[in-house]
Design a protein around this motif. Structure first.
Motif, mmCIF file in Angstrom:
data_model
loop_
_atom_site.group_PDB
_atom_site.id
_atom_site.type_symbol
_atom_site.label_atom_id
_atom_site.label_comp_id
_atom_site.label_asym_id
_atom_site.label_seq_id
_atom_site.Cartn_x
_atom_site.Cartn_y
_atom_site.Cartn_z
ATOM 1 N N ASN A 275 -4.557 12.015 1.788
ATOM 2 C CA ASN A 275 -3.961 11.239 2.878
ATOM 3 C C ASN A 275 -3.874 12.057 4.162
ATOM 4 N N LEU B 113 10.496 2.485 3.314
ATOM 5 C CA LEU B 113 9.177 1.864 3.216
ATOM 6 C C LEU B 113 9.236 0.382 3.586
ATOM 7 N N CYS C 190 12.897 6.503 -1.299
ATOM 8 C CA CYS C 190 11.740 6.136 -0.472
ATOM 9 C C CYS C 190 11.651 4.630 -0.230
ATOM 10 N N ASN D 147 0.825 -1.208 0.000
ATOM 11 C CA ASN D 147 0.000 0.000 0.000
ATOM 12 C C ASN D 147 0.861 1.261 0.000
ATOM 13 N N ASN D 148 1.892 1.276 0.836
ATOM 14 C CA ASN D 148 2.753 2.457 0.921
ATOM 15 C C ASN D 148 3.524 2.693 -0.371
ATOM 16 N N THR E 276 8.335 9.790 4.361
ATOM 17 C CA THR E 276 8.602 9.108 3.093
ATOM 18 C C THR E 276 7.578 9.490 2.031
ATOM 19 N N ILE E 277 6.327 9.581 2.428
ATOM 20 C CA ILE E 277 5.287 9.975 1.478
ATOM 21 C C ILE E 277 5.495 11.426 1.037
ATOM 22 N N GLU F 213 7.017 7.117 8.059
ATOM 23 C CA GLU F 213 6.048 6.823 7.001
ATOM 24 C C GLU F 213 5.546 8.109 6.350
#
Length: 236
Positions: free
Chosen positions: A78, A157, A153, A52-53, A112-113, A109
């Motif tokens: 998000n 992750l 990333c 998902n990530n 990273t996004i 998390e």
């Protein structure tokens, strides 16, 4: 902030962005993570989280080709969902439980996004502001930087997938350890990015000096040849 304010104004907004199972568990006074992770093995949940990530990060990156519109929508959505979940849990006495669950992974998390979003905006900048280059050439140049950001990333992750699947849902691990782990991963992540970026900034000027030095040397050689040729002409 938007999701938090929206749920504060009308709790029914949470029903629009959060799964029904999450809403039902919160209204029942329990964290939805307990039912999910108790029914699914940690290895499976870790894989699902990782998948998902990576999907979200990929679309943040490739969304830059829409001039950043898709990237912005993903980041805003998000953030909205996260804010809505926080406010809903707070209103039903589950804020501490939520913080305990996310303590070990949320900082990295989210970072990273955001980094994946930055890579998308680098692509978007090539389309919106290519400078003296054509858009194709700008994409070729800036696309390399964007790809480097996107690839950066991947390792965190993977790490977060493991942490969120095995450590975050565990009731046996104390909260102080989760906080310490989350802070350590966060510092390690940004230290790596900042130090690697600093190294690149230091190396780049050196690479740019070489062509200038070569150009100067070539000019001197041409000038000496010209003077030498004039001397021969005068002697003749």
């Amino acid at each position: 902030a938007l999701g938090l304010a929206a749920v504060q104004a009308d709790e029914r907004v949470a029903h629009l962005v959060l799964p029904t199972s999450v809403i039902e568990d919160v209204y029942a006074g329990r964290m939805w993570t307990r039912s999910i992770f108790s029914a699914v093995p940690s290895t499976v949940s870790s894989t699902i989280i990782l998948s998902n990530n990576i999907t979200v990060a990929f679309w943040c990156f490739i969304g830059g080709m829409s001039c950043g519109i898709v990237t912005t929508l993903i980041l805003v959505l998000n953030g909205f969902i996260l804010g809505a979940a926080f406010k809903l849990c707070a209103q039903h006495g589950l804020l501490v439980d939520l913080l305990e669950f996310i303590a070990s992974h949320a900082l990295v998390e989210i970072s990273t996004i955001v980094l994946a979003g930055a890579s998308g905006y680098v692509l978007a900048s090539a389309l919106l502001s290519p400078g003296n280059l054509s858009r194709v050439d700008a994409l070729s140049v800036r696309g390399k930087d964007a790809l480097c950001l996107a690839l950066a990333c991947v390792p965190p992750l993977f790490a977060i997938g493991i942490v969120e699947g095995f450590i975050s849902p565990s009731s046996r691990i104390p909260m102080w350890f989760k906080i310490l782990l989350g802070a350590s991963l966060f510092l390690a992540f940004w230290s790596y990015l900042l130090l690697s970026g600093k190294k690149k900034a230091v190396d780049t000027p050196r690479e740019r000096v070489k062509p200038a030095e070569q150009s100067t040397d070539t000019s001197l050689e041409e000038e000496l040849r010209r003077l030498h040729g004039e001397e021969k002409t005068e002697k003749a």
